[in-house]
Design an enzyme around this catalytic site. Structure first.
Site, PDB file in Angstrom:
ATOM      1  N   LYS A  26       0.851  -1.196   0.000  1.00 35.99           N
ATOM      2  CA  LYS A  26       0.000   0.000   0.000  1.00 35.99           C
ATOM      3  C   LYS A  26       0.883   1.241   0.000  1.00 35.99           C
ATOM      4  O   LYS A  26       1.912   1.286   0.678  1.00 35.99           O
ATOM      5  CB  LYS A  26      -0.903  -0.001   1.231  1.00 35.99           C
ATOM      6  CG  LYS A  26      -1.957  -1.099   1.227  1.00 35.99           C
ATOM      7  CD  LYS A  26      -2.803  -1.050   2.494  1.00 35.99           C
ATOM      8  CE  LYS A  26      -3.761  -2.216   2.577  1.00 35.99           C
ATOM      9  NZ  LYS A  26      -4.825  -2.169   1.571  1.00 35.99           N
TER      10      LYS A  26
ATOM     11  N   ARG B 167     -10.091 -12.094   0.601  1.00 38.39           N
ATOM     12  CA  ARG B 167     -10.945 -13.088  -0.072  1.00 38.39           C
ATOM     13  C   ARG B 167     -10.285 -14.463  -0.096  1.00 38.39           C
ATOM     14  O   ARG B 167     -10.961 -15.488  -0.124  1.00 38.39           O
ATOM     15  CB  ARG B 167     -11.291 -12.607  -1.477  1.00 38.39           C
ATOM     16  CG  ARG B 167     -10.115 -12.450  -2.414  1.00 38.39           C
ATOM     17  CD  ARG B 167     -10.416 -11.559  -3.603  1.00 38.39           C
ATOM     18  NE  ARG B 167     -10.660 -10.183  -3.183  1.00 38.39           N
ATOM     19  CZ  ARG B 167     -11.023  -9.210  -4.016  1.00 38.39           C
ATOM     20  NH1 ARG B 167     -11.204  -9.462  -5.307  1.00 38.39           N
ATOM     21  NH2 ARG B 167     -11.221  -7.987  -3.572  1.00 38.39           N
TER      22      ARG B 167
END
Length: 482
Positions: free
Chosen positions: A266, A340
């Site tokens: 990030k 996920r």
């Protein structure tokens, strides 16, 4: 810590707070005087008949007995249970402003449902996360804080017990999310689950560690956690409140204790507040606690896949291919689409080992969620409309808005891979929240009612730097009613 107790008789010695609808002031409806002594009633009548009163805020009224704090709310029609709860949350700071340590709270204008929400707000309004505050100097002046609230109401004690359990579950979720990431590790998540099991006799907990996950073939959980020095795990809590033959409701909560993005690191300020990425796990554990502590007549199993997504020489790479619990292979296009992957293993494990009658997962899954629905709604996507409708009714009952997005099957094109069964994340502009849910659908049997809740939009308030506790109530209400 704030102490809540139940009061059936008037006690004119203590200050009393009374919430009043703005349109009740002129009418002087009798119900706004509930719990007041004669002297207090006379003083309040005198003030509201002779002086203009602001349409919001607090109005102190002095009498020969204890002071009355009139908390002026909006007009009756505009005050939902959510507004009532938010008004209750202000009581702690209001009392502290007046240097009040003990207070009576009366229903005033509020009906049963809205006063129950107000009580919950009073309990939650005292929440402070102080564990990591430094010690005050010995000569520092002690703070005057509200420590005792006596609820005056013509109801049953059961309501106050329910408020206590609900507020404890929400505070549990908030504490977990607010804890610094160097403390809130996957091992910490196991500890929190074990504390819940230790408190409630009908709850058991077991933790599958990496050696167990390797035998099971949980490539998603193992892959995401590979770069961390902390051992990844799958935590499983079971509550038995229903018949032994009854299939359980299954909850799954994303427990990424910190998310650097992995090798797709990030950038800029996007890594700030990533301690909230265990928000799904915290939310589900808080709701599970409420349901189990309340003794709901259901069997409930909670799965928490917990990892830390780090950058290191051992971390998984873009272009890696992971083999999941159900045998599917996933080509990694982005290591920052990690939630996920761990949820997929947990969902597939639940299908195989637990045989749920329905499954709900919650996760701070996509930044796209807030762009889709804003910061007031959580997003829900489902393969079973009846299940979603039940969650929707639960969310409406506690005033936590939930918006349905479609599991649009044509968008499965985004997940196609040249080298594996599917990719974990496509590139470019896309419906990211829908894509995440479509990925997870590959790990759920078609006949199993399932709903994915993306709560990234509501879990954490970055302006104040604290968890909100949102969605805990919705899941708890759902577990009670489904």
């Amino acid at each position: 810590m704030l102490s809540l107790s139940y009061l059936k008789k008037e006690n004119s010695k203590l200050p009393i707070l009374t919430p009043i609808f703005a349109d009740d002031i002129d009418a002087q409806r009798r119900k706004i005087f509930r719990g007041l002594s004669r002297a207090q009633k006379r003083a309040v009548r005198s003030v509201i008949s002779k002086h203009p009163i602001a349409k919001s805020g607090i109005v102190p009224v002095y009498s020969g007995d204890g002071v009355v704090l009139l908390q002026i709310l909006e007009k009756n029609a505009k005050v939902t249970t959510r507004e009532a709860r938010e008004a209750g949350e202000k009581v702690f700071s209001l009392a502290n402003n007046f240097k009040i340590t003990s207070l009576i709270v009366a229903p005033g204008s509020l009906d049963k449902n809205r006063f129950a929400a107000f009580e919950e707000g009073v309990a939650l309004g005292s929440y402070e996360f102080l564990e990591f505050k430094g010690k005050k100097k010995p000569d520092a002046e002690p703070e005057t804080k509200l420590s005792e609230v006596h609820i005056f109401v013509e109801g049953a004690k059961k309501n106050l017990d329910s408020v206590s359990v609900t507020s404890t579950g929400i505070k549990l979720a908030k504490d977990i999310i607010n804890t610094p990431p160097s403390e809130a590790t996957p091992e910490y998540m196991t500890k929190m689950a074990e504390e819940v099991a230790a408190e409630i006799s009908s709850v058991t907990v077991k933790t599958l560690l990496e050696k167990d996950l390797e035998k099971l073939g949980c490539g998603g959980i193992l892959g995401v956690g590979r770069g961390s020095k902390y051992e990844s795990r799958l935590i499983i809590l079971e509550y038995t409140g229903g018949k032994k033959s009854e299939q359980p409701l299954v909850l799954v909560g994303k427990g990424v204790t910190f998310d650097t993005g992995g090798n797709n690191i990030k950038t800029g300020g996007h890594m700030r507040w990533m301690k909230q990425d265990l928000g799904g796990a915290a939310t589900m554990l808080g709701a599970f606690y409420i349901a189990a502590k309340s003794g709901v007549a259901k069997n409930i199993t909670l799965l928490i896949p917990s990892v830390e997504n780090m950058v290191s020489r051992d971390a998984y790479f873009p272009d890696d291919i992971l083999r999941m619990y159900n045998g599917m292979t996933v080509e990694v296009h982005n290591t920052d689409a990690e939630g996920r992957l761990i949820l997929a293993d947990a969902l597939a494990y639940a299908e195989d080992k637990i045989k749920p009658r329905a499954m709900v997962d919650a996760a701070t899954l996509t930044g796209a969620c807030a762009y889709a629905v804003g910061n007031d709604f959580a997003a829900g996507l489902t393969n079973n409309q009846r299940l979603f409708d039940s969650l929707k009714r639960a969310s409406e009952a506690v005033d936590e808005p939930l918006w349905q997005l479609p599991l649009h099957q044509r968008y499965n094109e985004m997940l196609k891979s040249k080298t594996a069964d599917i990719v974990n994340c496509s590139s470019g502009l896309k419906p990211g929240t829908i894509e995440g849910a479509l990925f997870l659908q590959n790990f759920v049997h078609e006949k199993t009612p399932w709903c994915h809740l993306d709560i990234a939009s509501v879990t954490f308030d970055e302006k104040v730097g604290l968890a909100t506790g949102r969605t805990v109530r919705t899941i708890a209400k759902f577990l009670e009613t489904y």
